[in-house]
Design a protein around this motif. Structure first.
Motif, short mmCIF file in Angstrom:
data_model
loop_
_atom_site.label_atom_id
_atom_site.label_comp_id
_atom_site.label_asym_id
_atom_site.label_seq_id
_atom_site.Cartn_x
_atom_site.Cartn_y
_atom_site.Cartn_z
N PHE B 83 -3.42 27.09 40.71
CA PHE B 83 -3.30 27.54 39.36
C PHE B 83 -4.36 28.71 39.09
O PHE B 83 -5.35 28.93 39.93
N ASN B 85 -6.78 29.19 37.11
CA ASN B 85 -8.20 28.89 36.85
C ASN B 85 -8.53 27.79 37.78
O ASN B 85 -9.44 26.81 37.54
N SER B 87 -8.53 24.92 38.66
CA SER B 87 -8.16 23.39 38.49
C SER B 87 -8.73 22.50 39.61
O SER B 87 -7.97 21.63 39.77
N LEU B 88 -9.68 22.79 39.85
CA LEU B 88 -10.56 21.94 40.82
C LEU B 88 -11.06 20.89 39.94
O LEU B 88 -11.62 21.20 38.69
#
Lengths: 303, 264
Positions: B83, B85, B87-88
């Motif tokens: 993703f 940004n 998305s962790l």
């Protein structure tokens, strides 16, 4: 014009003080360290004093004014010295047992806390589940939210007669009142937290094909945890408000009934001591939930 | 030979408040196994929507996405997404973030020890093994994106989808990560589809560049094959005539023929 000249001046002069300072720093290091430690302790003590001295001063001031105002004979409320004389045993020994109905305030508080623990625990579990449902499903929101909004404005004690009729016993009724009082902020805050789960996290869950349970425990609860704990904190505060009122009516050995009992036997000093207990315990409960919250949600803040 | 991934006459429109907006119109594209394809276009042209369609996160209005001749209409780990940004999940450590994916995809197929080794292998692949116990908030943007790539690779996807993976990074970190991705692609030979708006990035990394026209109803305007030998070296390419020609072709497409007309 002057700015660039100044700038080059700065740059050229930069290395020389650094070179001078370096050896001096190495020599001074051990001495500085111990000095720094004692300085830090002093700073710490100052910090603690800054936070504790003002409230202690204010409490002292209140006691003095109170003492002066109510020391005359025939005053409507007991002065601090009278309270100390009459209720010293209650203050000094919270855990005495003199008979089935004559026990220390600490023990009474514990009985009340037990009810709060059961009622609030149930409210937390059911509230988070219902909140998750309402936050996740548009239809659940449409169906349930108006009902929640109406029911949450009902004062805790208004539930008591109905729960007494339903449960036919004082203890479960008191627990139900706690439950029904604490659950609304938990539901509403959880729902807001669930609605605010970033789409990114939902996408991750979808790509991984997490099932409903995995999604609930691995994405929803941790992501909404800060909101959930806000709800729990409001909920525990309301529970503590409700239990005292409920116990006044249902009887038993709780702190609420103690106040009612003391009022009936005109022991005003006992009531004032009990109020202090209730305040301190309520404060501790609030701080406890807040502390658990900040422990659990550490690292949750997105970055 | 049939195509590995086939986009078959895809239309996509969104309906909002009774109004239909056509985003993509008649998109057809075939991608071979092991190919690196970039999709480039001005912002708002629907390239992210196209990636979401392939990922299965959104549904096509007409047409079909076929992976190995089977229709795709839901997300799955065989089409892993990196993703934009990262998305962790911020409450999990780097290791746990990858573990979440590995445990889900390989439960029952790999033992606990094998899964651990696989997590570490993927973290090491993106040079993030040393930070496995850090939380996302404690590492830099480039490192987060590396972990995002590790998480996606750990799913052993048939296709890796990258949604502007380097968009939020500074130029130096971006170059570093591009080299890493090229290296990974050379080693694992996986199929990759990358959304980008960076012309140099597209030319450097791709076998083919898909250029989208402006929306609404964006189409594939042109597909450019980048005929540069691999491994590619950033510095050598600067003066390579084929690189310059490819770069110019993309730039001409984007800024001459399909210039973004700003809404007044």
């Amino acid at each position: 014009m002057a700015v660039p000249v100044q700038k080059t001046d700065n740059v050229t002069s930069l290395p020389s003080p650094k070179a001078n300072a370096k050896p001096a720093e190495v020599v001074a290091l051990p001495a500085r360290k111990s000095e720094g430690r004692s300085k830090r302790i002093v700073a710490r003590l100052k910090d603690i004093a800054a936070n504790t001295v003002p409230p202690l001063l204010v409490v002292g001031l209140i006691l003095v004014v109170w003492q002066i105002g109510f020391a005359r004979p025939g005053a409507s409320l007991p002065a601090p010295s009278v309270i100390w004389a009459e209720a010293k045993d209650l203050i000094l020994d919270p855990f005495f047992v003199m008979g089935p109905q004559d026990i220390g305030l600490g023990l009474r508080v514990l009985t009340s806390l037990e009810r709060v623990a059961v009622g609030f625990g149930l409210a937390a579990v059911v509230g988070v589940l219902l909140g998750a449902l309402v936050g996740q499903s548009v239809w659940a929101t449409r169906g349930l939210d108006p009902i929640f909004q109406v029911l949450r404005t009902v004062p805790p004690l208004a539930w008591l007669p109905i729960s007494l009729a339903a449960f036919r016993d004082a203890n479960p009724s008191a627990i139900f009142v706690i439950f029904i009082t604490a659950i609304w902020p938990i539901i509403i805050n959880t729902a807001v937290g669930i609605r605010n789960i970033p789409q990114d996290y939902r996408n991750v869950a979808e790509v991984l094909r997490l099932n409903t349970f995995e999604f609930f425990f691995k994405i929803m609860v941790p992501s909404a945890a800060p909101y959930i704990f806000t709800g729990l904190r409001i909920g525990i505060g309301l529970s503590w408000l409700a239990i005292v009122a409920a116990e006044m009516l249902t009887g038993g050995v709780g702190i609420g009934f103690f106040i009612w009992d003391a009022w009936n036997s005109s022991k005003l000093s006992d009531i004032i001591v009990a109020l202090l207990y209730i305040g301190v315990v309520g404060f501790a409960l609030d701080r406890l939930v807040a502390a658990i919250g900040s422990l659990v949600t550490r690292g949750t803040a997105a970055s | 030979m049939h195509a590995y991934l086939k986009l078959d006459h895809i239309d996509k429109s969104f309906i909002r408040a009774g109004q239909t907006t056509e985003v993509l119109k008649d998109i057809s594209l075939t991608i071979d196994q092991g190919e690196y394809v970039s999709i480039i276009g001005h912002s708002g042209c629907g390239k992210s929507t196209l990636l979401n369609l392939i990922a299965g996160l959104t549904q096509v209005t007409a047409g079909a996405v076929l992976l190995e001749n089977r229709e795709v209409n839901a997300p799955g780990p065989e089409r892993a997404v990196v993703f934009q940004n990262h998305s962790l999940l911020p409450w999990l450590t780097v290791y746990e973030n990858v573990k979440l994916a590995v445990d889900k995809v390989f439960s029952g197929r790999k033992s606990r020890a094998e899964r651990h080794d696989w997590i570490m292998a993927n973290l090491d692949l993106v040079q993030m093994g040393h930070a496995k116990d850090k939380r996302p908030s404690e590492i830099s943007g480039g490192m987060k994106q590396r972990v995002g790539i590790a998480r996606a690779l750990a799913m052993e996807p048939k296709i890796l989808l990258l949604d502007e993976p380097f968009g939020a990074l500074d130029a130096l970190t971006r170059a570093h990560l591009q080299d890493s991705v090229m290296d990974i692609h050379a080693r694992l030979k996986n199929t990759m589809i990358m959304i980008t708006h960076d012309v140099d990035e597209a030319v450097l990394l791709s076998d083919r560049i898909v250029m989208m026209t402006n929306g609404p109803a964006a189409r594939i305007g042109e597909v450019l094959a980048v005929d540069l030998p691999r491994p590619r070296k950033r510095l050598d390419l600067v003066s390579d005539s084929r690189y310059i020609a490819a770069r110019e072709a993309v730039l001409r497409f984007l800024y001459e023929r399909h210039r973004l007309v700003e809404a007044a």
